[in-house]
Structure formats: structure tokens, C-alpha cells
Design a protein around this motif. Structure first.
Motif, PDB file in Angstrom:
ATOM      1  N   ILE A 121      -1.485 -25.226 -38.203  1.00 18.40           N
ATOM      2  CA  ILE A 121      -2.790 -25.016 -38.443  1.00 18.40           C
ATOM      3  C   ILE A 121      -2.994 -24.187 -39.958  1.00 18.40           C
ATOM      4  O   ILE A 121      -4.067 -24.638 -40.110  1.00 18.40           O
TER       5      ILE A 121
ATOM      6  N   ASP B  27       4.885 -18.169 -46.818  1.00 22.88           N
ATOM      7  CA  ASP B  27       5.840 -18.654 -45.668  1.00 22.88           C
ATOM      8  C   ASP B  27       7.152 -18.691 -46.056  1.00 22.88           C
ATOM      9  O   ASP B  27       7.585 -18.667 -47.023  1.00 22.88           O
TER      10      ASP B  27
ATOM     11  N   ASN C  70       9.479 -22.122 -39.477  1.00 21.74           N
ATOM     12  CA  ASN C  70       9.093 -23.240 -38.603  1.00 21.74           C
ATOM     13  C   ASN C  70       8.250 -24.303 -39.342  1.00 21.74           C
ATOM     14  O   ASN C  70       7.262 -24.913 -38.766  1.00 21.74           O
TER      15      ASN C  70
ATOM     16  N   PHE D 299      -1.655 -16.394 -39.916  1.00 20.92           N
ATOM     17  CA  PHE D 299      -1.129 -17.480 -39.026  1.00 20.92           C
ATOM     18  C   PHE D 299       0.447 -17.188 -38.678  1.00 20.92           C
ATOM     19  O   PHE D 299       0.863 -17.656 -37.614  1.00 20.92           O
TER      20      PHE D 299
ATOM     21  N   TYR E  84       5.242 -13.813 -25.740  1.00 21.65           N
ATOM     22  CA  TYR E  84       4.358 -14.508 -26.658  1.00 21.65           C
ATOM     23  C   TYR E  84       2.773 -13.993 -26.587  1.00 21.65           C
ATOM     24  O   TYR E  84       2.180 -13.587 -27.597  1.00 21.65           O
TER      25      TYR E  84
HETATM   26  P1  NAD Z   1       3.405 -23.043 -36.838  1.00 23.59           P
HETATM   27  O1  NAD Z   1       4.627 -22.692 -36.166  1.00 23.59           O
HETATM   28  O2  NAD Z   1       3.295 -24.342 -37.268  1.00 23.59           O
HETATM   29  O3  NAD Z   1       2.918 -21.995 -38.054  1.00 23.59           O
HETATM   30  C1  NAD Z   1       3.678 -20.951 -38.328  1.00 23.59           C
HETATM   31  C2  NAD Z   1       3.831 -20.604 -39.634  1.00 23.59           C
HETATM   32  O4  NAD Z   1       4.389 -19.376 -39.852  1.00 23.59           O
HETATM   33  C3  NAD Z   1       5.251 -21.564 -39.950  1.00 23.59           C
HETATM   34  O5  NAD Z   1       5.108 -22.165 -41.155  1.00 23.59           O
HETATM   35  C4  NAD Z   1       6.335 -20.346 -39.904  1.00 23.59           C
HETATM   36  O6  NAD Z   1       7.331 -21.094 -40.806  1.00 23.59           O
HETATM   37  C5  NAD Z   1       5.637 -19.368 -40.644  1.00 23.59           C
HETATM   38  N1  NAD Z   1       6.089 -18.197 -40.156  1.00 23.59           N
HETATM   39  C6  NAD Z   1       6.560 -17.274 -38.916  1.00 23.59           C
HETATM   40  N2  NAD Z   1       6.861 -16.315 -39.150  1.00 23.59           N
HETATM   41  C7  NAD Z   1       7.067 -15.784 -40.573  1.00 23.59           C
HETATM   42  C8  NAD Z   1       7.149 -14.777 -41.289  1.00 23.59           C
HETATM   43  N3  NAD Z   1       7.847 -13.616 -40.678  1.00 23.59           N
HETATM   44  N4  NAD Z   1       7.041 -14.696 -42.698  1.00 23.59           N
HETATM   45  C9  NAD Z   1       6.551 -15.838 -43.386  1.00 23.59           C
HETATM   46  N5  NAD Z   1       6.350 -17.173 -42.297  1.00 23.59           N
HETATM   47  C10 NAD Z   1       6.697 -16.947 -41.291  1.00 23.59           C
HETATM   48  O7  NAD Z   1       2.375 -22.708 -35.761  1.00 23.59           O
HETATM   49  P2  NAD Z   1       0.905 -22.726 -35.791  1.00 23.59           P
HETATM   50  O8  NAD Z   1       0.774 -24.005 -34.464  1.00 23.59           O
HETATM   51  O9  NAD Z   1       0.284 -23.390 -36.894  1.00 23.59           O
HETATM   52  O10 NAD Z   1       0.181 -21.682 -35.214  1.00 23.59           O
HETATM   53  C11 NAD Z   1      -0.436 -20.641 -36.331  1.00 23.59           C
HETATM   54  C12 NAD Z   1      -0.712 -19.438 -35.687  1.00 23.59           C
HETATM   55  O11 NAD Z   1      -1.872 -19.786 -34.682  1.00 23.59           O
HETATM   56  C13 NAD Z   1       0.621 -18.580 -34.827  1.00 23.59           C
HETATM   57  O12 NAD Z   1       0.105 -17.297 -35.140  1.00 23.59           O
HETATM   58  C14 NAD Z   1       0.146 -19.259 -33.347  1.00 23.59           C
HETATM   59  O13 NAD Z   1       0.741 -18.257 -32.612  1.00 23.59           O
HETATM   60  C15 NAD Z   1      -1.211 -19.277 -33.246  1.00 23.59           C
HETATM   61  N6  NAD Z   1      -1.845 -20.271 -32.201  1.00 23.59           N
HETATM   62  C16 NAD Z   1      -1.217 -21.384 -31.963  1.00 23.59           C
HETATM   63  C17 NAD Z   1      -1.670 -22.023 -31.179  1.00 23.59           C
HETATM   64  C18 NAD Z   1      -1.273 -23.754 -31.109  1.00 23.59           C
HETATM   65  O14 NAD Z   1      -1.304 -24.131 -30.025  1.00 23.59           O
HETATM   66  N7  NAD Z   1      -0.647 -24.091 -32.044  1.00 23.59           N
HETATM   67  C19 NAD Z   1      -2.644 -21.657 -30.146  1.00 23.59           C
HETATM   68  C20 NAD Z   1      -3.177 -20.330 -30.046  1.00 23.59           C
HETATM   69  C21 NAD Z   1      -2.411 -19.393 -31.360  1.00 23.59           C
END
Ligand code: NAD
Ligand code: WQD
Length: 337
Positions: free
Chosen positions: A12, A31, A35, A80, A149
């Protein structure tokens, strides 16, 4: 506006980066690639035509965050970064509480230290109580979460709400996403799950590309018209545009607002399979298996608050979502690897 995107190379975050640039904002990404892939940065440079301002760091690392904030004068943050796999959170709750809560706390403390008062948080429809009857609206009950989560999202909403109450200059948008799918129209950025996908659309696209034999449909005996679960799927580019609108909103408003980002329309698993087949011309073999633990029969949003406060509505159709998901998968059969 100068905006920091934590987790900005994720699914996202990367789409939001592209939309922020298109809207003329100055975006910076932090980042740690836990992930995501550095290849995203090259793809974003191609999409936007300019180098990405990027810092490789863990958001839980106080010193690193302090240095990033000292280097840039941020107007707002979009948070995010976090772990997001529901099943994994049941197996490794401490890792989820540690990373998700620690990153949020460190970020808030760094914001406070540097006088940054605007934050958009990636929350989730999963914070609503399973007792709520859809369409889910922001004033409905939260909690009773069924996995760690979801609790991390619930707790971070509370941390941000309490922080804003104690610091009256703060502006906080708690964006509750429904089910993001789809990909950028270029087909160069998209969702890249590691291993066997947990979510429906990446599983379908991997079946379509021959990586997997068939889709397991988790139950057709739910109290829904065709017996499969209903969800509010939203195109990730619409979702990204919702973040741009939320940043604009925070410039002019103080306080905390929870805002759903969904379409308001629910589709069943069979609806999604049919839509994918008709958008791509590819048949998706499937087998109905038992229910998956923790799945709610029906979840979809009331998106009216986002329209009222942000002037935002989702414009893309399920057909667009299927076509764009498939373009990404077919152009990148191994994701970013
Ligand atoms: P994603 O895993 O693709 O992106 C998350 C990013 O955060 C990754 O690039 C990861 O490397 C980075 N990251 C994680 N922990 C970190 C840290 N401590 N320091 C630096 N970087 C870190 O996930 P996404 O699907 O893009 O989701 C983004 C956000 O939206 C998340 O918080 C997720 O919980 C939330 N969300 C996602 C969804 C979905 O269905 N994809 C739905 C609701 C909420
Ligand atoms: C959708 C439907 C499944 C896979 C999850 C998280 C949620 C949020 C978004 C972050 C359900 C069915 C799925 C498969 C299937 N993330 N399905 N076969 O569960 O609504 O939401 O992602 O906040 O917290 O729980 O999305 O895509 O996993 O499932 O039949 O192989 O597809 O049973 O009905 P879900 P999903």
C-alpha cells in the motif's frame, strides 16, 4: 507538503508514494525491507520520473528515526510499517506486539520531539467488533478482536487517540482499510506475498499463472446468497488516493478521526472468481473446502464519512481490480524476485 511514509516500499505504501508524487507532494520513505524489496525503489523512480528519497531503517530504532526527522522538516507522517499476516500473528504474538506497537510508540515519541503533529495511521476493518452488523460505520463498537494482529491495530488506535488528547495540536486520521487488491496500472508495482498467499486475490492470480493448481474456497455454507463470505474489496490505487485526501484534511483540522476506506459494496468469493475469469479470460479451478477459522460471513463498509470529510470515494470497479491484479502478476510471475 513533505510527508514521511513508514513502510513505504510495501504494497500500500508504494502505491501511496506514487499518488502523493502525482499530487505534487514531497514524499520520503523509511523501510527496513522486512517484507518488501529494494526493487520497489527502482520501479517507483520509473513511475514518478525522479529519485526516491529513501532511508533504510527500522522504525523502532529511535536514533535512526531521530536523524531522519532532523534531516527533513515533515508536515505529516503516514504510518504503514508493521507486520500484517493474521495467521502468523497467532503463532508469533510477541513479535507482532513488539514490532507494531514499538514502531508506533517510537514514531509518536519522535514526532513529539520534532514538533510534527499530523499522522495518518493504517488501521483496519478488523478493529470492528465481530458483533457489528454491516455496513460497518466508524461509530460502531470496536474490540473483541480474534487475533493479535487485529489487537495491535486496536491498541495503536488507542495510543494515537490518547496522544492527541494530551497534545491538542495533533491531527490524527485512523484509516480503516477494508480489503485492498489490484495494482498500479503500469503493472510494475503490486502485492508480493512471501510463500503461499493467505489472501484471496494473490492466490487467484497465482492459480491463473500456473504457480498453484487450484483455489481452495473456504466454505460455501455461510448465511450469504451463494454461501461464500462477502468482503468489501477496494482497488489499492483508490486506497492510495484516500491517503492523499487524508493528508490534505489533516492540514486543516485538528483532533482524531477514524475513517473507513472501502467501496461500500460487498462481493462474495464466487463473485470475485467470476469477475476475474471474465476480466482476464482465464478459468480458475477451485474446490470448496472447510471454513477458515476466524472468517466473518459478511464485512463491508459504510464509506459515507470518507466522502463527507475527505471528499473521497472509491472509483474503480471489481473488474478494474481483477485486470490490474492480473497485469501485475503476469508481468512479474515471481514478484520482485
Ligand atoms: P506490507 O507488508 O506490504 O508493507 C509494510 C511495510 O512495512 C513493508 O515494506 C515492511 O518491510 C515495512 N516494515 C514493517 N515493519 C517495519 C519496521 N519496524 N521498520 C521499518 N519498516 C517496517 O503491508 P501492506 O499491505 O502495504 O500494509 C501496510 C499497512 O496497512 C500495514 O500496517 C497493514 O497492517 C495495514 N493494512 C493492510 C491491509 C491489507 O490487506 N494489505 C488491510 C488493512 C490494514
Ligand atoms: C477474503 C475471503 C476467505 C483465501 C484479511 C485480514 C484482514 C485485512 C485484510 C489487514 C474470505 C476467502 C481467501 C483463499 C478463500 N488485513 N479465501 N480462499 O480475511 O477478509 O482479510 O486481509 O488488516 O485483517 O484478515 O481477506 O483475502 O484473506 O479473504 O476462500 O485461499 O476469501 O475465506 O472469505 P480477509 P482474505
Amino acid at each position: 507538503m513533505k510527508i514521511l511514509l513508514t513502510g513505504g516500499t510495501g504494497y500500500i505504501g508504494s502505491h501511496t508514494y506514487a499518488e502523493l508524487c502525482a499530487a505534487g507532494h514531497d514524499a520520503v520513505i523509511v523501510d527496513n525491507f522486512c517484507n518488501s524489496s529494494p526493487v520497489v525503489l527502482e520501479r517507483l523512480e520509473k513511475i514518478t520520473g525522479k529519485p526516491v528519497a529513501f532511508h533504510e531503517a527500522d522504525v523502532c530504532d529511535e536514533k535512526a528515526m531521530d536523524a531522519i526527522f532532523a534531516q527533513h522538516g515533515f508536515d505529516a507522517i503516514i504510518h504503514f510499517a508493521g507486520y500484517k499476516a493474521v495467521g502468523e500473528s497467532v503463532e508469533k504474538p510477541l513479535a507482532y506486539y513488539r514490532n507494531n506497537l514499538d514502531s508506533a510508540l517510537t514514531l509518536c515519541e519522535t514526532m513529539k520531539k520534532h514538533g510534527v503533529k499530523r499522522i495518518v495511521f493504517s488501521s483496519s476493518a478488523t478493529v470492528y467488533s465481530p458483533e457489528c452488523v454491516p455496513p460497518l460505520a466508524e461509530g460502531m463498537a470496536r474490540g473483541g478482536c480474534v487475533n493479535p494482529y487485529a489487537w495491535t491495530k486496536f491498541m495503536i488506535e488507542q495510543i494515537l487517540t490518547d496522544t492527541a488528547a494530551a497534545n491538542p495540536g495533533w491531527s490524527v486520521a485512523l484509516l480503516r482499510y477494508f480489503n485492498p487488491i489490484g495494482a498500479h496500472k503500469s503493472g510494475t508495482i503490486g502485492e508480493d506475498p512471501v510463500g503461499i498467499p493467505n489472501n484471496l486475490m494473490p492466490f487467484i492470480t497465482q492459480v491463473a499463472s500456473g504457480v498453484r493448481d487450484k483455489l481452495n474456497v473456504f466454505g460455501d455454507d455461510y448465511p450469504t446468497p451463494d454461501g461464500t463470505c462477502i468482503r468489501d474489496y477496494i482497488h489499492v490505487v483508490d486506497l492510495a488516493k484516500g491517503h492523499v485526501a487524508a493528508c490534505d484534511y489533516l492540514m486543516a483540522h485538528r483532533g482524531v478521526e477514524a475513517i473507513n476506506l472501502g467501496t461500500g459494496t460487498g462481493y462474495s468469493v464466487f463473485d470475485v472468481i467470476r469477475a476475474f475469469e471474465s476480466a482476464t479470460g482465464i478459468q480458475i479451478p477451485y474446490e470448496v473446502v472447510g471454513r477458515r477459522a476466524g472468517d466473518l460471513p459478511v464485512s463491508y463498509s459504510d464509506p459515507s464519512k470518507a466522502k463527507k470529510l475527505l471528499g473521497w470515494t472509491a472509483g474503480k470497479t471489481l473488474d478494474d481490480m481483477c485486470r490490474d491484479s492480473w497485469r501485475w502478476q503476469s508481468q512479474n510471475p515471481k514478484g520482485y524476485r
